[in-house]
Design a protein around this motif. Structure first.
Motif, PDB file in Angstrom:
ATOM      1  N   ILE A  94       6.037  -2.747  10.209  1.00 36.45           N
ATOM      2  CA  ILE A  94       5.087  -3.486   9.599  1.00 36.45           C
ATOM      3  C   ILE A  94       5.332  -3.539   8.155  1.00 36.45           C
ATOM      4  O   ILE A  94       6.163  -2.952   7.418  1.00 36.45           O
ATOM      5  CB  ILE A  94       3.753  -2.502   9.276  1.00 36.45           C
ATOM      6  CG1 ILE A  94       3.068  -2.113  10.743  1.00 36.45           C
ATOM      7  CG2 ILE A  94       2.735  -3.193   8.536  1.00 36.45           C
ATOM      8  CD1 ILE A  94       2.671  -2.886  11.484  1.00 36.45           C
ATOM      9  N   VAL A  95       5.693  -5.113   7.870  1.00 35.47           N
ATOM     10  CA  VAL A  95       6.053  -5.451   6.554  1.00 35.47           C
ATOM     11  C   VAL A  95       5.035  -6.556   5.868  1.00 35.47           C
ATOM     12  O   VAL A  95       4.017  -6.896   6.415  1.00 35.47           O
ATOM     13  CB  VAL A  95       7.657  -6.318   6.699  1.00 35.47           C
ATOM     14  CG1 VAL A  95       8.600  -5.528   7.269  1.00 35.47           C
ATOM     15  CG2 VAL A  95       7.258  -7.644   7.514  1.00 35.47           C
ATOM     16  N   LYS A 138      11.666   2.455   3.598  1.00 34.51           N
ATOM     17  CA  LYS A 138      10.686   3.520   2.952  1.00 34.51           C
ATOM     18  C   LYS A 138       9.602   2.359   2.352  1.00 34.51           C
ATOM     19  O   LYS A 138       9.926   1.286   2.206  1.00 34.51           O
ATOM     20  CB  LYS A 138      11.086   4.401   1.949  1.00 34.51           C
ATOM     21  CG  LYS A 138      11.686   5.320   2.608  1.00 34.51           C
ATOM     22  CD  LYS A 138      12.045   6.319   1.355  1.00 34.51           C
ATOM     23  CE  LYS A 138      12.719   7.588   2.059  1.00 34.51           C
ATOM     24  NZ  LYS A 138      13.059   8.817   0.936  1.00 34.51           N
ATOM     25  N   VAL A 139       8.366   2.722   1.907  1.00 40.23           N
ATOM     26  CA  VAL A 139       7.544   2.029   1.398  1.00 40.23           C
ATOM     27  C   VAL A 139       7.742   1.550   0.046  1.00 40.23           C
ATOM     28  O   VAL A 139       8.097   2.343  -0.609  1.00 40.23           O
ATOM     29  CB  VAL A 139       6.156   2.857   1.248  1.00 40.23           C
ATOM     30  CG1 VAL A 139       5.058   2.121   0.598  1.00 40.23           C
ATOM     31  CG2 VAL A 139       5.441   2.948   2.735  1.00 40.23           C
ATOM     32  N   GLY A 140       7.738   0.098  -0.203  1.00 39.15           N
ATOM     33  CA  GLY A 140       8.161  -0.446  -1.463  1.00 39.15           C
ATOM     34  C   GLY A 140       9.481  -0.847  -1.607  1.00 39.15           C
ATOM     35  O   GLY A 140       9.951  -1.635  -2.442  1.00 39.15           O
ATOM     36  N   ASN A 141      10.494  -0.325  -0.579  1.00 35.46           N
ATOM     37  CA  ASN A 141      11.759  -0.866  -0.384  1.00 35.46           C
ATOM     38  C   ASN A 141      11.769  -2.326  -0.101  1.00 35.46           C
ATOM     39  O   ASN A 141      11.021  -2.605   0.797  1.00 35.46           O
ATOM     40  CB  ASN A 141      12.867  -0.120  -0.005  1.00 35.46           C
ATOM     41  CG  ASN A 141      12.772   1.112  -0.477  1.00 35.46           C
ATOM     42  OD1 ASN A 141      12.462   1.545  -1.745  1.00 35.46           O
ATOM     43  ND2 ASN A 141      13.665   1.985   0.181  1.00 35.46           N
ATOM     44  N   GLU A 195       0.895  -0.993  -0.046  1.00 36.11           N
ATOM     45  CA  GLU A 195      -0.068   0.117  -0.077  1.00 36.11           C
ATOM     46  C   GLU A 195       0.847   1.266  -0.120  1.00 36.11           C
ATOM     47  O   GLU A 195       1.649   1.591   0.934  1.00 36.11           O
ATOM     48  CB  GLU A 195      -0.804   0.009   1.344  1.00 36.11           C
ATOM     49  CG  GLU A 195      -1.831   1.038   1.183  1.00 36.11           C
ATOM     50  CD  GLU A 195      -2.740   1.115   2.322  1.00 36.11           C
ATOM     51  OE1 GLU A 195      -3.793   1.859   2.597  1.00 36.11           O
ATOM     52  OE2 GLU A 195      -2.613   0.120   3.238  1.00 36.11           O
ATOM     53  N   GLY A 196       0.773   2.131  -0.930  1.00 36.92           N
ATOM     54  CA  GLY A 196       1.523   3.515  -1.136  1.00 36.92           C
ATOM     55  C   GLY A 196       2.531   3.589  -2.255  1.00 36.92           C
ATOM     56  O   GLY A 196       2.951   4.325  -2.573  1.00 36.92           O
ATOM     57  N   MET A 197       2.480   2.284  -3.014  1.00 39.84           N
ATOM     58  CA  MET A 197       3.224   2.151  -4.122  1.00 39.84           C
ATOM     59  C   MET A 197       2.664   3.022  -5.146  1.00 39.84           C
ATOM     60  O   MET A 197       1.626   2.897  -5.360  1.00 39.84           O
ATOM     61  CB  MET A 197       3.656   0.695  -4.495  1.00 39.84           C
ATOM     62  CG  MET A 197       4.679  -0.072  -3.524  1.00 39.84           C
ATOM     63  SD  MET A 197       4.931  -1.658  -4.072  1.00 39.84           S
ATOM     64  CE  MET A 197       6.513  -1.748  -4.115  1.00 39.84           C
ATOM     65  N   TYR A 198       3.565   3.365  -6.244  1.00 38.67           N
ATOM     66  CA  TYR A 198       3.089   4.128  -7.281  1.00 38.67           C
ATOM     67  C   TYR A 198       3.767   3.930  -8.524  1.00 38.67           C
ATOM     68  O   TYR A 198       5.002   3.550  -8.259  1.00 38.67           O
ATOM     69  CB  TYR A 198       2.693   5.774  -6.955  1.00 38.67           C
ATOM     70  CG  TYR A 198       3.827   6.444  -6.609  1.00 38.67           C
ATOM     71  CD1 TYR A 198       4.821   7.053  -7.562  1.00 38.67           C
ATOM     72  CD2 TYR A 198       4.207   6.472  -5.161  1.00 38.67           C
ATOM     73  CE1 TYR A 198       5.837   7.787  -7.043  1.00 38.67           C
ATOM     74  CE2 TYR A 198       5.109   7.129  -4.866  1.00 38.67           C
ATOM     75  CZ  TYR A 198       6.244   7.843  -5.519  1.00 38.67           C
ATOM     76  OH  TYR A 198       7.269   8.462  -5.227  1.00 38.67           O
TER      77      TYR A 198
END
Length: 155
Positions: free
Chosen positions: A119-120, A104-107, A87-90
């Motif tokens: 949270i993973v 960070k989100v997506g890494n 959630e949060g990837m674009y």
């Protein structure tokens, strides 16, 4: 004289399923297996930069998929990978995979490098299985503790 129709009982569903027919899953339009990158030297000792090309819907799966492309470590070409989207990837986002990547989100980075309480999603159960835990839509795992003596992380 007796035929199959005259015998008692009925053919159970497991026998009726047999080789397929209406019970086969329709996999023709699936978008491919969603796996993390295979661990290489760049990920073990640093990080590898990639870019998200597009976010796609996979029929038969709740979570969306991400098509990302990375530079090949040795040859002049790009390597395309398919991840489960967090959630949060674009699209157009730069993602970093490796030990020294930022949180960070997506890494993608090892659980041992994350602080407790993180949270993973899409976690490897065994090293190199390329993600098998918390892959469904809205599912997640939490880093509980690090044990430095046995070099294990509870999640």
């Amino acid at each position: 004289f007796s035929s199959q129709d005259e015998r008692m009982g009925k053919v159970i569903r497991a026998c009726r399923k047999g080789a397929g027919g209406i019970f086969k899953s329709h996999t023709r339009t699936r978008k491919g297996a969603a796996k993390l990158r295979a661990l290489d030297y760049g990920e073990k000792h640093g990080y590898v930069k990639g870019v998200i090309k597009k976010i796609v819907h996979d029929p038969g799966r709740g979570a969306p998929l991400v098509k990302a492309s990375f530079r090949h470590p040795y040859k002049f070409k790009t390597v395309k990978e398919t991840f489960v989207a967090a959630e949060g990837m674009y699209s157009g986002q730069f993602i970093y995979c490796g030990k020294k990547a930022q949180l960070k989100v997506g890494n993608v980075l090892p659980m041992g490098e994350m602080p407790e309480g993180t949270i993973v999603c899409n976690v490897e159960e065994k090293v190199g299985d390329r993600g098998s835990i918390a892959r469904a839509s809205g599912n997640y795992a939490t880093v509980v503790s690090h044990n430095t003596d046995t070099n294990r992380t509870r999640g």
